[in-house]
Structure formats: C-alpha cells, structure tokens
Scaffold this motif. Sequence first.
Motif, PDB file in Angstrom:
ATOM      1  N   ASP A 376       0.822  -1.214   0.000  1.00 21.37           N
ATOM      2  CA  ASP A 376       0.000   0.000   0.000  1.00 21.37           C
ATOM      3  C   ASP A 376       0.857   1.265   0.000  1.00 21.37           C
ATOM      4  N   TYR A 377       1.954   1.247   0.744  1.00 20.52           N
ATOM      5  CA  TYR A 377       2.804   2.432   0.808  1.00 20.52           C
ATOM      6  C   TYR A 377       3.625   2.626  -0.455  1.00 20.52           C
ATOM      7  N   LYS A 378       3.898   1.533  -1.157  1.00 22.58           N
ATOM      8  CA  LYS A 378       4.522   1.672  -2.473  1.00 22.58           C
ATOM      9  C   LYS A 378       3.534   2.312  -3.455  1.00 22.58           C
ATOM     10  N   LEU A 379       2.281   1.937  -3.358  1.00 25.12           N
ATOM     11  CA  LEU A 379       1.264   2.541  -4.215  1.00 25.12           C
ATOM     12  C   LEU A 379       1.102   4.028  -3.901  1.00 25.12           C
ATOM     13  N   GLN A 380       1.184   4.379  -2.632  1.00 23.55           N
ATOM     14  CA  GLN A 380       1.111   5.788  -2.258  1.00 23.55           C
ATOM     15  C   GLN A 380       2.256   6.580  -2.898  1.00 23.55           C
ATOM     16  N   GLU A 381       3.459   6.006  -2.868  1.00 19.31           N
ATOM     17  CA  GLU A 381       4.606   6.659  -3.498  1.00 19.31           C
ATOM     18  C   GLU A 381       4.384   6.806  -5.001  1.00 19.31           C
ATOM     19  N   ASN A 388       1.695  14.215  -8.619  1.00 19.36           N
ATOM     20  CA  ASN A 388       2.426  15.425  -8.219  1.00 19.36           C
ATOM     21  C   ASN A 388       3.860  15.491  -8.731  1.00 19.36           C
ATOM     22  N   ASP A 389       4.270  14.507  -9.551  1.00 14.90           N
ATOM     23  CA  ASP A 389       5.646  14.478 -10.078  1.00 14.90           C
ATOM     24  C   ASP A 389       6.681  14.521  -8.952  1.00 14.90           C
ATOM     25  N   SER A 390       6.373  13.864  -7.842  1.00 16.27           N
ATOM     26  CA  SER A 390       7.247  13.881  -6.674  1.00 16.27           C
ATOM     27  C   SER A 390       7.864  12.512  -6.471  1.00 16.27           C
ATOM     28  N   TYR A 391       9.213  12.468  -6.475  1.00  7.94           N
ATOM     29  CA  TYR A 391       9.900  11.199  -6.237  1.00  7.94           C
ATOM     30  C   TYR A 391       9.756  10.791  -4.765  1.00  7.94           C
ATOM     31  N   PRO A 392       9.829   9.494  -4.475  1.00 12.11           N
ATOM     32  CA  PRO A 392       9.823   9.048  -3.070  1.00 12.11           C
ATOM     33  C   PRO A 392      11.021   9.626  -2.314  1.00 12.11           C
ATOM     34  N   GLN A 393      10.785  10.047  -1.087  1.00 10.80           N
ATOM     35  CA  GLN A 393      11.859  10.538  -0.245  1.00 10.80           C
ATOM     36  C   GLN A 393      12.712   9.350   0.222  1.00 10.80           C
ATOM     37  N   PRO A 394      14.030   9.409   0.043  1.00 12.65           N
ATOM     38  CA  PRO A 394      14.866   8.275   0.445  1.00 12.65           C
ATOM     39  C   PRO A 394      14.734   7.956   1.931  1.00 12.65           C
ATOM     40  N   SER A 395      14.550   6.691   2.214  1.00 12.97           N
ATOM     41  CA  SER A 395      14.504   6.154   3.568  1.00 12.97           C
ATOM     42  C   SER A 395      14.959   4.707   3.479  1.00 12.97           C
ATOM     43  N   PHE A 396      14.963   3.995   4.603  1.00  9.03           N
ATOM     44  CA  PHE A 396      15.363   2.602   4.540  1.00  9.03           C
ATOM     45  C   PHE A 396      14.324   1.724   3.853  1.00  9.03           C
ATOM     46  N   TYR A 397      13.173   2.287   3.511  1.00  8.80           N
ATOM     47  CA  TYR A 397      12.124   1.505   2.860  1.00  8.80           C
ATOM     48  C   TYR A 397      11.649   2.131   1.564  1.00  8.80           C
ATOM     49  N   ALA A 398      12.336   3.148   1.072  1.00 10.97           N
ATOM     50  CA  ALA A 398      11.877   3.814  -0.145  1.00 10.97           C
ATOM     51  C   ALA A 398      13.079   4.307  -0.957  1.00 10.97           C
TER      52      ALA A 398
END
Length: 398
Positions: A376-381, A388-398
């Motif tokens: 679900d959180y991958k789908l949100q990204e 919004n043309d927004s890349y995922p913010q780098p984290s240990f899971y993204a």
Amino acid sequence: MKNHQQSKAALSRDDIFQRATTLAAQFAQTAVERDQLGGTPKAERDALRQSGLLTLIIPTEHGGLGANWQDTLAIVRQFARVDSSVAHVFAFQHLLLATVRLFGQPAQWQPWFESTVRERWFWGNALNPLDTRTVAVADAQGYQFHGSKSFCSGALDSDMLVVSAVQPHSDKLLIAALPTRREGITLYHDWDNIGQRQTDSGGADFNQVRVASHEALLEPGPLSTPFSTLRPLIAQLILTIIYLGIAEGALAEAKRYSLTQRRRWPTSLASSANQDPYTLLHYGEFWAGLEGARLLAERAAAELDSAWALGEQLDAARRGQLAISVAAAKVTAARVGLDLTSRMFDVTGARATTAALRLDRFWRNLRVHSLHDPVDYKLQELGNWALNDSYPQPSFYA
C-alpha cells in the motif's frame, strides 16, 4: 591471494549460471521436506559457500566474480523458483555486501570483500531500522551495542553481521559490521512462521557487544548521498525478484501437475484436461500477469546497474526514477504473485491440495515476504509521482 583472484575471475558468465542451475536442481530435491521442517538450511548454505557464488558482486580485483546486478538478481530469481528461503539468504548476502560498500570507506569494505572471498564468509542481517531496541553507546574504544533485534534474516550460520543500533538522545542510526561470534551476541532459533521457513529470520540479543571504531560505517554513512541511498532500492528489488521467482515456480509446478495429473471435468466438452477452455483462460491470465512483472523487474535491474556504475556521480533525479521503477515492479510482482499462487489450484484441482505436495508453500512464502514492507505504501509513493511528479523521499524503505 593473487592466484585465488585469477581463478575466480576466470569463470565465464556461462560457468556462473551453470553452477547456479546445478545448485537450483539440488535445492529443488529437498525443498518440500525442508519447508515442513523449518530451521537452518545448513547443507544448502554450505553448498553456496563452496560454489563461490557468494562473491558474485565482489569486483574481480578483490577476488570476486565481478557480476553485475542483473545477473546476480537473475540467479536469485532462479533459486526462488524452487526454494525462496535459500534465495532470500543468498540475496541478502549481496545486499549486505552492498551495504558496507555504500555506507563505508574503501579501507573498510575492501578487506571485508577480500576476506569474504578467502574465508567464504556468509553475511547475516541484523539491520532492522524499525526495531530500535538496540542502543549504541560511545566509549574510548568505539561503541557498545546493547539490546535486541527481530527479523535477523540469515544471521544463524553466518560469519559476519551487519547490525544497526540507535544512538541515545539523537535517534540517529549507527550501523556496523561485526563477526557473528563476537562475545555478547546471542542468536535465537525462534523463527517459526507460515512461510519463508528456512530464512532464519529470528531474534538476536546484544549484551554489551564491543564495536571498534573501524567497524562502524560512518563515512559516508547511511542514506547520506544519492549513491548511498541505493541500499533500500537494492533491498526492494531483491524482494521483487523473489516474488517473481516464487510466482514462476508456482506456475511451473501447476503446469507439470495439469499436464500429468489433472483429470477432465465430466461436463467439459474438451477432449482432455489441458484443452479445457476455463483452464486455458486461467493460464492465459497467469502468463499475461507474469510477463508484465518480468518486464518491469528486468527494467528496474538494468536501471540499477546504470545507477551503480555512476557511483558518487549519481544524482537525486536518476535515483528517484529508479525508485519509481522498483516500486512499480514490486507492486506488480506482489499482486500477480499472490493471485497466481492462490488461483493455481483452479487449474490443478482438489487432489493437488494434498499435504505431500505442499503446493501452498508458494502462497505462504510470498504472503509472508510481502507483508514486511506494505505494498500500500509503495502505491502511495507511485500515486504521489503520478499526480504530483514527486519522487519518493529516500529512507530505509523507499
């Protein structure tokens, strides 16, 4: 060491894949029995040690096989078709080698790479950013780690561990590479889940474990540059490749059963079970879904190799595009795989549910694996990118 390096480098790509094919056939012979038993796949891990494949991504100048990520992940996928637990610990070997490479200095990771080749080290994972029970306290010699960890995949029977701990009063994560047999480290045989039953993903305790300054990965450190943030993307793509391999293995088993054991339904107008129109419809859906997942995963692997080759020249935009490709592949592989591993019984029938075959292991393995990092959180990204043309913010899971 030089002769050993040359012998490793002399292996051709065909030789490497032939070794992997031989091992996969060996793992397949006992996969059903070992799924029932659980525990450590000791014989299989030792076979990997002897094969030299634990050094796949180590460059040839350090004695490794010098493979790229596309070939390394292709072998992970080959293993996952027959035994996703062994594929998991094998893949994490390369994730953890990448971790020390991305987070540490050459003076740290180069000797570790060379020792991995020379000593046939298997690396285990105790880096769990969500589990903050382990604390790192600085002292005159370095640090002391104290606390507990869960989901320590491959830690049992490993030679080296990558461990994370939280620094007091800052919540900053400190990551170190330690010998598994370091005094104060206790690993538990407490992994007994419905799937991935031989990944040894149990718990660990750290009782005033000594960590020298040169064992801590401080420069550049975790997620500090676009290049260092490749670590979570490698982890996500490894999961994706394992999902894909599980689904491909399930399809192969379903096909074998449909062609050799499935009986024609009495009211079917087809001449044989393999010509039944509903059966063909299901197989068509399975194939179309897998083709999409394959193409997305292979594209992401190629993009990872390009990003890896850039090293510190990798920029945030190139990294962000890779994150989108990996997320799209992961969502697709998880959904297609869960659907296929559940509906495979529609094309095999009631007799295929016998416990002797344990065909349910494909669904169980994928279901357990896919829950560790919610789709679900991958789908949100992906939605934030699409809208919004927004890349995922780098984290240990993204």
